[in-house]
Design a protein around this motif. Structure first.
Motif, PDB file in Angstrom:
ATOM      1  N   ILE A 151       9.318   2.066  -2.680  1.00 39.35           N
ATOM      2  CA  ILE A 151       8.644   2.544  -1.290  1.00 39.35           C
ATOM      3  C   ILE A 151       7.830   1.543  -1.063  1.00 39.35           C
ATOM      4  O   ILE A 151       7.307   0.439   0.381  1.00 39.35           O
ATOM      5  CB  ILE A 151       8.211   4.153  -0.669  1.00 39.35           C
ATOM      6  N   ALA A 152       6.503   1.546  -1.295  1.00 40.86           N
ATOM      7  CA  ALA A 152       5.426   0.574  -1.285  1.00 40.86           C
ATOM      8  C   ALA A 152       5.682  -0.779  -0.875  1.00 40.86           C
ATOM      9  O   ALA A 152       5.684  -2.237  -0.335  1.00 40.86           O
ATOM     10  CB  ALA A 152       4.658   0.224  -2.318  1.00 40.86           C
ATOM     11  N   ASP A 153       6.645  -1.326  -2.177  1.00 36.71           N
ATOM     12  CA  ASP A 153       7.065  -2.917  -2.247  1.00 36.71           C
ATOM     13  C   ASP A 153       8.058  -3.408  -0.963  1.00 36.71           C
ATOM     14  O   ASP A 153       7.906  -4.925  -0.399  1.00 36.71           O
ATOM     15  CB  ASP A 153       8.202  -2.974  -3.431  1.00 36.71           C
ATOM     16  N   ALA A 154       8.797  -2.724  -0.634  1.00 35.16           N
ATOM     17  CA  ALA A 154      10.209  -2.076   0.524  1.00 35.16           C
ATOM     18  C   ALA A 154       9.032  -3.078   1.931  1.00 35.16           C
ATOM     19  O   ALA A 154       9.102  -3.358   2.843  1.00 35.16           O
ATOM     20  CB  ALA A 154      10.967  -1.278   0.491  1.00 35.16           C
ATOM     21  N   LEU A 155       8.265  -1.079   1.952  1.00 34.87           N
ATOM     22  CA  LEU A 155       6.973  -1.399   2.992  1.00 34.87           C
ATOM     23  C   LEU A 155       6.114  -3.154   3.247  1.00 34.87           C
ATOM     24  O   LEU A 155       6.144  -3.724   3.970  1.00 34.87           O
ATOM     25  CB  LEU A 155       6.767  -0.167   3.200  1.00 34.87           C
ATOM     26  N   GLY A 156       5.777  -3.281   2.068  1.00 35.02           N
ATOM     27  CA  GLY A 156       5.161  -4.644   1.740  1.00 35.02           C
ATOM     28  C   GLY A 156       5.916  -5.518   2.291  1.00 35.02           C
ATOM     29  O   GLY A 156       5.325  -6.569   2.834  1.00 35.02           O
ATOM     30  N   LYS A 157       6.964  -5.667   2.168  1.00 36.48           N
ATOM     31  CA  LYS A 157       7.737  -6.923   3.104  1.00 36.48           C
ATOM     32  C   LYS A 157       8.433  -7.241   3.735  1.00 36.48           C
ATOM     33  O   LYS A 157       8.643  -7.510   4.675  1.00 36.48           O
ATOM     34  CB  LYS A 157       8.873  -7.123   2.027  1.00 36.48           C
ATOM     35  N   VAL A 158       7.145  -5.995   5.125  1.00 33.59           N
ATOM     36  CA  VAL A 158       7.816  -5.363   6.512  1.00 33.59           C
ATOM     37  C   VAL A 158       6.521  -6.377   6.941  1.00 33.59           C
ATOM     38  O   VAL A 158       6.042  -5.019   7.250  1.00 33.59           O
ATOM     39  CB  VAL A 158       8.123  -4.416   6.891  1.00 33.59           C
ATOM     40  N   ASN A 159       6.657  -6.520   8.209  1.00 34.48           N
ATOM     41  CA  ASN A 159       5.889  -6.977   9.081  1.00 34.48           C
ATOM     42  C   ASN A 159       5.995  -5.919  10.176  1.00 34.48           C
ATOM     43  O   ASN A 159       7.142  -5.736  10.463  1.00 34.48           O
ATOM     44  CB  ASN A 159       5.726  -8.660   9.586  1.00 34.48           C
ATOM     45  N   GLY A 160       4.314  -5.923  11.473  1.00 34.06           N
ATOM     46  CA  GLY A 160       4.342  -5.210  12.051  1.00 34.06           C
ATOM     47  C   GLY A 160       4.656  -3.214  11.971  1.00 34.06           C
ATOM     48  O   GLY A 160       5.673  -2.968  13.112  1.00 34.06           O
TER      49      GLY A 160
END
Length: 182
Positions: free
Chosen positions: A51-60
């Motif tokens: 979760i944290a890694d995936a969301l960390g790669k998404v802007n906005g």
């Protein structure tokens, strides 16, 4: 509605397909991440430990309405009572928990059911309306389990769903209804 789906697997990909068929614009993001700035709502459908890694790669993502569809199969951050609360800690906006206790391999069979199958969800006020709409647009009937503080119960409910499936029923739909409505 503009939807960004984070995760291209069975859940994310299957829901994205159904939302596109319902007329929504869907942006599908994978492991490489991307931009969700134009999204009205974001679906998180990644392994729980990512979760944290995936969301960390998404802007906005800041302040966006987010629907968490993750399950604790691949481990979890024990600092949070639920995976949805972990998502909330990262995005900050209104969050809902939904699409985690149904069989993604049955999405193509939803429309063949005599009555709409149920989709349990828990949501904060700012995420409730859009979550209910997207549940209906997939073909389910939304059933509220209350606020986001109940998201962990939906994650635990999956254990029962899997036990029933493995007990001999196989993949199935379920229906919750008020007495006298069936």
């Amino acid at each position: 509605m503009k939807i960004t789906v984070i995760g291209r697997g069975n859940v994310g990909g299957g829901l994205a397909d159904r939302w596109e068929k319902a007329g929504h614009t869907v942006d599908r993001l994978g492991r490489e991440g991307g931009d969700a700035a134009d999204a009205d709502v974001v679906l998180v459908a990644v392994p729980s430990a990512q979760i944290a890694d995936a969301l960390g790669k998404v802007n906005g993502l800041e302040g966006k309405v987010v629907i968490d569809a993750t399950n604790p199969f691949g481990g979890r951050n024990e600092e949070f009572e639920s995976l949805a609360l972990e998502v909330k800690s990262i995005v900050g906006g209104p969050v809902a928990k939904a699409f985690n206790a149904n069989f993604a391999n049955q999405y193509d069979n939803i429309d063949e059911q005599r009555v709409r199958p149920s989709q349990l969800y828990a949501a904060e006020d700012g995420a409730r309306e859009v979550t209910e709409q997207l549940i209906r647009d997939v073909g389910y009937e939304p059933v509220s389990a209350g606020g986001l503080e109940n998201a962990g119960l939906l994650e635990q409910h999956l254990v029962l769903v899997m036990a029933i499936s493995q007990g001999g029923l196989g993949p199935f739909f379920y229906r919750y209804a008020k007495a006298g409505e069936l």
